[in-house]
Design a protein around this motif. Sequence first.
Motif, PDB file in Angstrom:
ATOM      1  N   ASN A 154       0.834  -1.210   0.000  1.00  0.00           N
ATOM      2  CA  ASN A 154       0.000   0.000   0.000  1.00  0.00           C
ATOM      3  C   ASN A 154       0.866   1.256   0.000  1.00  0.00           C
ATOM      4  N   ARG A 212       2.276   1.648  -3.438  1.00  0.00           N
ATOM      5  CA  ARG A 212       1.252   2.103  -4.382  1.00  0.00           C
ATOM      6  C   ARG A 212       0.901   3.574  -4.167  1.00  0.00           C
ATOM      7  N   LYS A 213       0.839   3.993  -2.902  1.00  0.00           N
ATOM      8  CA  LYS A 213       0.525   5.401  -2.632  1.00  0.00           C
ATOM      9  C   LYS A 213       1.658   6.317  -3.049  1.00  0.00           C
ATOM     10  N   LYS A 264       1.258   7.739  -6.422  1.00  0.00           N
ATOM     11  CA  LYS A 264       0.215   8.761  -6.579  1.00  0.00           C
ATOM     12  C   LYS A 264      -0.756   8.426  -7.714  1.00  0.00           C
TER      13      LYS A 264
END
Length: 653
Positions: free
Chosen positions: A262, A265-266, A269
Amino acid sequence: MTLTSLVLRSMKKNVKHYYLYFFALIFSVTLCFSFVTIQYNPSVIEALEASGTATAGFESITYVLYFILIFFILYANQIFMKRRSKEIGLYQLIGMTKGFVFRLLLIENVVLFSLAAGIGMVLGFVASRFFAMILMKLMKNDAIVSLSFSMMAFSKSLIIFALLLAVVMIQIFIMIRKASLLSLFNAEKKADERVKKFSPFHMMMGIVGICLIAYGYYDSTRLFSVEGATTNNLLVNMLLILGSSILGTYLFFRYSVALIMNLIRKSKKGYLKITDVLGVTTIMHRMKGNASSLTLITVLTGLAVGIMTLSYISYYSSEADAKRLSPFDYILFDNKGIEFLNQLEAEGIEYEKTTFHLSMVNVKMSDLFNLDEKDAGYININQDAISPVVPLSDYKAINPEARLNDGETIITSYVDILSELLPLESGKKIRIHAGEKNYSLFIKDVREDEFFLSVLASASSPVLIVTDELFDEIQKNQNPEISTQIGINLVNEKDHEKAETLYKNLRERKIIEYDYQKTYKEYYDGNIALNGMTIFVTGFLGMAFLLTTGSILYFKQMGEAEDERESYTILRKIGFSNGELMRGIYVKQLFNFGMPLMIGLLHSYFAVKSGWWLFGSEMVTPMIIIILFYVSMYMVFGILSVFYYKKIVKEAL
């Protein structure tokens, strides 16, 4: 259509699911049958009896192999039955009863098991000679090994494989009986657990998982330290380390991997490439959905690598351990056995002789270790240790550079298990007692020279080197006859066999009185025989664990590839090439095989590091060899899974 023709059609249709399962079953049968056959090989039995090595270990390991085989077959069968759930549901949808479907699967499995057992036993019988030769090589035994068929091994194996088939059929019967028609059509979509949306609670559990693993590693580094291990809490600490490592591993796969993915992935953006979609996102959901099986695979990997490493450490250290037990080729005490020297001269055997004079003194334990009663744990610091004392002039025979002033001492020959738990330090004073007189000595140096027969120093106490003047004074206070140890090393290697015969004859005639006066070669041969058999049987266990974990991972990847076939078709239709899809798959396979392997290897490393010195004198080389072997075999399974994915991607359009 008859039941037989239906079975043949079904097996032909499912060959793409069963071929690897079939070959893995053959390999399992081959491994087990060859191991059982070795137990009854006359050459192996004779070699083990001649070396004094117990054969009971073979039988106990056989049962462990059977357990691993049963576990592997049941797990693999569960995976493949899951893949065939739609087919079983269709059978029931067209009117077949559950009993009829069970009979169909029963015939399939009987045929499959019969073929696998037959082929595996033939291959196992042929391979048994090869494995027996490896065992003889490890034990450094020159016996000629021939093929030997054993009815006992054959009958035991048949019984085990029949029981295994019965257990598999019970598993299938329970699955068919309990499953509803709807659940059969949805079985392929089920993971080990239901995956929910990632939440702050999951994030916290992911951090807890990493912390538990870190705690287990930290606690293992102090397991056998004086502060961390006492007779009261050693078992508790071991259970805490085991529990925290296993629970932490489960939480890591269930939550920590998703947390890390996560964050990755963040960090992008929202700009995800096809590699991210096929790699990061898939890993995040698949790993936490199959956390239970991945935890089991990781624990089994760590257990297998740890057991194999410890056994190889023992084997690798056989020579060093023999040297510690008998630093010279032959050792005589108090001029008893001088006839041995006379016989060596009469036979023209050249040798080098080193004589040590020695006495015994009492040393304060509290001075040696600087511990208080709270920290000492299992050591009674108020008692005295009995240590040998050797004059400096004798010690110079092995260390000519040694120098001592009045009131100084050198401590040496403190290199066994106790030295790892309680290391000695130079630069402090100790008190010794000889008769009615006390002496205070300053420790100038602590060395690892070995020159005494191991049984001489009681309670693993170190040897004290003192000045010749102090030694003479100690002898006067003790007032015994001066004890001596004569160390003998042969000059020419070719003379060892003849010298061994002379020494053993004198020992049998009681001219050399003590049974513990074994020669270096006797210690070495005993270590090689015992450790050779140990590494052989643990190698079999390691291969079985490797087969189990690697195959289960590969079977899972086969299933995931089939599940994702439609996704690949869509991606190909919208313009993505085979190469672009495969790059994401490479990342995924690296994680799927690399993550359980890496964590399993870390588990084994910290487990071995905590107490490897109990098994030998060298850790790094044996562990690197075992790790490289395991990594290379996992790479084979990983490459096979990549080839399977490549085939699925090519068939997507």
